[in-house]
Design a protein around this motif. Sequence first.
Motif, PDB file in Angstrom:
ATOM      1  N   ALA A   1     -18.013  -0.249  20.023  1.00 48.96           N
ATOM      2  CA  ALA A   1     -18.169   1.164  20.388  1.00 48.96           C
ATOM      3  C   ALA A   1     -17.049   1.975  19.741  1.00 48.96           C
ATOM      4  CB  ALA A   1     -18.137   1.334  21.903  1.00 48.96           C
ATOM      5  N   TRP A   2     -17.207   3.313  19.786  1.00 48.78           N
ATOM      6  CA  TRP A   2     -16.195   4.198  19.233  1.00 48.78           C
ATOM      7  C   TRP A   2     -15.191   4.649  20.295  1.00 48.78           C
ATOM      8  CZ3 TRP A   2     -15.189   4.386  14.366  1.00 48.78           C
ATOM      9  CH2 TRP A   2     -16.207   4.165  13.422  1.00 48.78           C
ATOM     10  N   THR A   3     -15.300   4.086  21.495  1.00 51.16           N
ATOM     11  CA  THR A   3     -14.383   4.483  22.573  1.00 51.16           C
ATOM     12  C   THR A   3     -12.936   4.237  22.179  1.00 51.16           C
ATOM     13  OG1 THR A   3     -16.100   3.869  24.168  1.00 51.16           O
ATOM     14  CG2 THR A   3     -13.858   4.203  25.017  1.00 51.16           C
ATOM     15  N   THR A   4     -12.690   3.068  21.573  1.00 46.50           N
ATOM     16  CA  THR A   4     -11.353   2.739  21.077  1.00 46.50           C
ATOM     17  C   THR A   4     -11.466   2.405  19.592  1.00 46.50           C
ATOM     18  OG1 THR A   4     -10.720   1.810  23.236  1.00 46.50           O
ATOM     19  CG2 THR A   4      -9.331   1.260  21.344  1.00 46.50           C
ATOM     20  N   SER A   5     -10.821   3.211  18.770  1.00 42.56           N
ATOM     21  CA  SER A   5     -10.839   2.965  17.327  1.00 42.56           C
ATOM     22  C   SER A   5      -9.481   3.326  16.749  1.00 42.56           C
ATOM     23  CB  SER A   5     -11.947   3.780  16.646  1.00 42.56           C
ATOM     24  OG  SER A   5     -11.657   5.168  16.722  1.00 42.56           O
ATOM     25  N   TRP A   6      -9.214   2.777  15.570  1.00 42.68           N
ATOM     26  CA  TRP A   6      -7.944   3.014  14.898  1.00 42.68           C
ATOM     27  C   TRP A   6      -8.219   3.480  13.466  1.00 42.68           C
ATOM     28  CZ3 TRP A   6      -9.202  -1.116  17.870  1.00 42.68           C
ATOM     29  CH2 TRP A   6      -8.383  -1.445  18.953  1.00 42.68           C
ATOM     30  N   GLY A   7      -7.394   4.402  12.985  1.00 46.70           N
ATOM     31  CA  GLY A   7      -7.519   4.849  11.611  1.00 46.70           C
ATOM     32  C   GLY A   7      -6.210   5.406  11.105  1.00 46.70           C
ATOM     33  N   SER A   8      -6.183   5.696   9.825  1.00 46.82           N
ATOM     34  CA  SER A   8      -4.986   6.243   9.189  1.00 46.82           C
ATOM     35  C   SER A   8      -5.414   6.844   7.856  1.00 46.82           C
ATOM     36  CB  SER A   8      -3.939   5.152   8.989  1.00 46.82           C
ATOM     37  OG  SER A   8      -2.784   5.658   8.369  1.00 46.82           O
ATOM     38  N   THR A   9      -4.450   7.325   7.097  1.00 44.74           N
ATOM     39  CA  THR A   9      -4.769   7.934   5.804  1.00 44.74           C
ATOM     40  C   THR A   9      -4.247   7.116   4.637  1.00 44.74           C
ATOM     41  OG1 THR A   9      -2.751   9.273   5.898  1.00 44.74           O
ATOM     42  CG2 THR A   9      -4.771  10.259   6.777  1.00 44.74           C
ATOM     43  N   VAL A  10      -3.613   5.964   4.908  1.00 47.35           N
ATOM     44  CA  VAL A  10      -2.927   5.246   3.838  1.00 47.35           C
ATOM     45  C   VAL A  10      -3.583   3.898   3.569  1.00 47.35           C
ATOM     46  CG1 VAL A  10      -0.730   6.386   4.256  1.00 47.35           C
ATOM     47  CG2 VAL A  10      -1.254   4.269   5.459  1.00 47.35           C
ATOM     48  N   PHE A  11      -3.380   3.400   2.364  1.00 46.42           N
ATOM     49  CA  PHE A  11      -3.956   2.145   1.879  1.00 46.42           C
ATOM     50  C   PHE A  11      -2.976   1.566   0.851  1.00 46.42           C
ATOM     51  CE2 PHE A  11      -6.618  -0.341  -0.955  1.00 46.42           C
ATOM     52  CZ  PHE A  11      -7.520  -0.953  -0.104  1.00 46.42           C
ATOM     53  N   PRO A  12      -2.739   0.270   0.811  1.00 43.84           N
ATOM     54  CA  PRO A  12      -3.468  -0.814   1.442  1.00 43.84           C
ATOM     55  C   PRO A  12      -2.904  -1.271   2.783  1.00 43.84           C
ATOM     56  CG  PRO A  12      -1.993  -1.719  -0.176  1.00 43.84           C
ATOM     57  CD  PRO A  12      -1.822  -0.218  -0.235  1.00 43.84           C
ATOM     58  N   TYR A  13      -1.752  -0.739   3.232  1.00 41.17           N
ATOM     59  CA  TYR A  13      -1.254  -1.128   4.547  1.00 41.17           C
ATOM     60  C   TYR A  13      -0.768   0.112   5.262  1.00 41.17           C
ATOM     61  CZ  TYR A  13       3.494  -0.862   2.550  1.00 41.17           C
ATOM     62  OH  TYR A  13       4.648  -0.436   1.954  1.00 41.17           O
ATOM     63  N   GLY A  14      -0.812   0.047   6.591  1.00 37.36           N
ATOM     64  CA  GLY A  14      -0.399   1.209   7.364  1.00 37.36           C
ATOM     65  C   GLY A  14      -0.401   0.886   8.839  1.00 37.36           C
ATOM     66  N   ILE A  15      -0.284   1.952   9.640  1.00 38.00           N
ATOM     67  CA  ILE A  15      -0.299   1.825  11.092  1.00 38.00           C
ATOM     68  C   ILE A  15      -1.500   2.607  11.602  1.00 38.00           C
ATOM     69  CG2 ILE A  15       0.969   2.190  13.238  1.00 38.00           C
ATOM     70  CD1 ILE A  15       3.544   2.230  11.571  1.00 38.00           C
ATOM     71  N   GLY A  16      -2.506   1.883  12.094  1.00 33.18           N
ATOM     72  CA  GLY A  16      -3.685   2.543  12.611  1.00 33.18           C
ATOM     73  C   GLY A  16      -3.365   3.253  13.923  1.00 33.18           C
ATOM     74  N   LYS A  17      -3.741   4.522  14.013  1.00 37.58           N
ATOM     75  CA  LYS A  17      -3.536   5.296  15.233  1.00 37.58           C
ATOM     76  C   LYS A  17      -4.847   5.415  15.981  1.00 37.58           C
ATOM     77  CE  LYS A  17       0.251   8.059  13.311  1.00 37.58           C
ATOM     78  NZ  LYS A  17       0.735   9.425  13.016  1.00 37.58           N
ATOM     79  N   LEU A  18      -4.772   5.424  17.313  1.00 38.63           N
ATOM     80  CA  LEU A  18      -5.977   5.551  18.120  1.00 38.63           C
ATOM     81  C   LEU A  18      -6.669   6.864  17.799  1.00 38.63           C
ATOM     82  CD1 LEU A  18      -4.673   4.201  21.555  1.00 38.63           C
ATOM     83  CD2 LEU A  18      -6.363   3.115  20.056  1.00 38.63           C
ATOM     84  N   GLY A  19      -7.944   6.761  17.429  1.00 40.26           N
ATOM     85  CA  GLY A  19      -8.701   7.953  17.061  1.00 40.26           C
ATOM     86  C   GLY A  19      -8.269   8.564  15.751  1.00 40.26           C
ATOM     87  N   GLY A  20      -7.552   7.807  14.920  1.00 35.48           N
ATOM     88  CA  GLY A  20      -7.008   8.338  13.668  1.00 35.48           C
ATOM     89  C   GLY A  20      -8.071   8.582  12.607  1.00 35.48           C
ATOM     90  N   ASP A  21      -7.606   9.071  11.450  1.00 40.95           N
ATOM     91  CA  ASP A  21      -8.507   9.399  10.341  1.00 40.95           C
ATOM     92  C   ASP A  21      -9.124   8.146   9.734  1.00 40.95           C
ATOM     93  OD1 ASP A  21      -7.901  12.108  10.578  1.00 40.95           O
ATOM     94  OD2 ASP A  21      -6.143  11.926   9.266  1.00 40.95           O
ATOM     95  N   ASN A  22     -10.109   8.366   8.866  1.00 45.27           N
ATOM     96  CA  ASN A  22     -10.680   7.257   8.111  1.00 45.27           C
ATOM     97  C   ASN A  22      -9.665   6.748   7.091  1.00 45.27           C
ATOM     98  OD1 ASN A  22     -13.063   7.767   9.466  1.00 45.27           O
ATOM     99  ND2 ASN A  22     -13.924   9.005   7.810  1.00 45.27           N
ATOM    100  N   ILE A  23      -9.668   5.435   6.880  1.00 50.48           N
ATOM    101  CA  ILE A  23      -8.809   4.827   5.866  1.00 50.48           C
ATOM    102  C   ILE A  23      -9.516   4.944   4.528  1.00 50.48           C
ATOM    103  CG2 ILE A  23      -7.706   2.702   5.091  1.00 50.48           C
ATOM    104  CD1 ILE A  23      -7.670   1.837   8.067  1.00 50.48           C
ATOM    105  N   ASN A  24      -8.866   5.554   3.543  1.00 48.70           N
ATOM    106  CA  ASN A  24      -9.457   5.777   2.224  1.00 48.70           C
ATOM    107  C   ASN A  24      -9.043   4.665   1.265  1.00 48.70           C
ATOM    108  OD1 ASN A  24     -10.755   8.529   2.473  1.00 48.70           O
ATOM    109  ND2 ASN A  24      -8.666   8.992   3.144  1.00 48.70           N
ATOM    110  N   VAL A  25     -10.008   3.938   0.757  1.00 47.27           N
ATOM    111  CA  VAL A  25      -9.750   2.873  -0.218  1.00 47.27           C
ATOM    112  C   VAL A  25      -9.371   3.514  -1.554  1.00 47.27           C
ATOM    113  CG1 VAL A  25     -10.721   0.891  -1.426  1.00 47.27           C
ATOM    114  CG2 VAL A  25     -11.380   1.363   0.948  1.00 47.27           C
ATOM    115  N   THR A  26      -8.315   3.032  -2.177  1.00 45.27           N
ATOM    116  CA  THR A  26      -7.835   3.648  -3.422  1.00 45.27           C
ATOM    117  C   THR A  26      -8.033   2.775  -4.650  1.00 45.27           C
ATOM    118  OG1 THR A  26      -5.605   2.801  -3.039  1.00 45.27           O
ATOM    119  CG2 THR A  26      -6.104   4.995  -2.166  1.00 45.27           C
ATOM    120  N   ALA A  27      -8.480   1.521  -4.479  1.00 47.63           N
ATOM    121  CA  ALA A  27      -8.661   0.645  -5.644  1.00 47.63           C
ATOM    122  C   ALA A  27      -9.784  -0.337  -5.389  1.00 47.63           C
ATOM    123  CB  ALA A  27      -7.364  -0.109  -5.953  1.00 47.63           C
TER     124      ALA A  27
END
Length: 408
Positions: A362-388
């Motif tokens: 479910a989307w009740t609890t999700s993690w996202g961020s803006t950085v790739f290839p490693y980062g800290i996922g925040k609850l309800g954060g942005d989509n992770i953008n693949v760069t390569a």
Amino acid sequence: MKNIFKSTLLLLGCLAMLTACSDDNDSNPTFVEPSTFTLNTPSWAPNAIDLANSKTLPFTWSQPNYAGSAKAYPVAVNYSFEVSSTDSWTTSNVTADADKTGATVADYYILDDAYHTPSGSIDAAKLATALEYLSKWKEDAVPEVDTVFVRCKAQTPGPGGVTSTVYSNTVQVMVNPYYVELKDAPLELWYLVGNNIGAEDGGWKNSEAGTVPLLPVYGNDYDKKTGRGEIEWEGFLPAGTEFKLVNIIGNWDIQWGSSDGSLDNPVKNDGGAKNFTIATAGYYKVVLNTATDKLSITAVDGITPSVFTQISMPGSYQPGDGWDPTSNVMTAKNPLATENHDWTATVELKAGQQLKFAADGAWTTSWGSTVFPYGIGKLGGDNINVTADGTYTVYFNDITGYYYFVAQ
């Protein structure tokens, strides 16, 4: 007549003393920092050197005069080369790399080879990498011929231990460059292995399934050449858990263990080291600095993290409704433990695709961020953008939110 003779002897004695003092000064010259020294124009300079088909570019130079006279000052000198595409020497690659915002742009590059005599050769491949770094050419836009400005740097300990740095004149040469894909070294990972760790029945299996990785922390500094720096793991360990750390999955040659079985006295590369032993069940943090070889294992109090039965990796990389949180399920890394908080998956991704981590379908609890290839996922954060583009092994820890896409 006697007085004249005495005077003559006195005069000759004074002249002898002056000569002796002069000889003594010549044999014991005073350190003088020169303003420059001469880098010779190489005999091949009229021709452009094809970097793709050459191994080295030889140079010679004169030794700096640290005595301020014809007499050489006895000192060990370390020489190195610096190169520029513009003959500007304001900002080095080292300074530019230290600015994590990317706003600082280098106009010269420090090559890392060192020389101890007044002659040496620049590695052609390293020069090609330096020029790509400075000019940032696209693969289909590398010039046929490029002008390179080279200078030599001399460094030696001066009086009081202060390092003396002297630069030569600049020499202009021509090269045929080629495209170099600039990549930092992969980050150096270490893995927990032991009982109550990993997916192998019974534990103590030094395998991909039987180990749990420490992950990089976004914001930390990692050496671009070695990939070393501080990595972490946080999770639950039952009482009686015993474990070590290994650097290469399947290999025991490089490991961390304990000198006495406790968490407080870690030792590296001791084949006779004991296992780390957990006396009290709870949450623990393992922090390893691979650059300084410092390891700490500490209890983490006051946290009650959620325990999830499933973590998925929905995103645009999957056909159809890729954003369905019930699909693209990750594998639990530590299913035999009382609590699992580590997950993994292997996926093929393309630059521009996006994804997130979601819990329990479910989307009740999700993690996202803006950085790739490693980062800290925040609850309800942005989509992770693949760069390569690439195939990646993905690691995710749902306590810390740390994730790492490891290119295969």
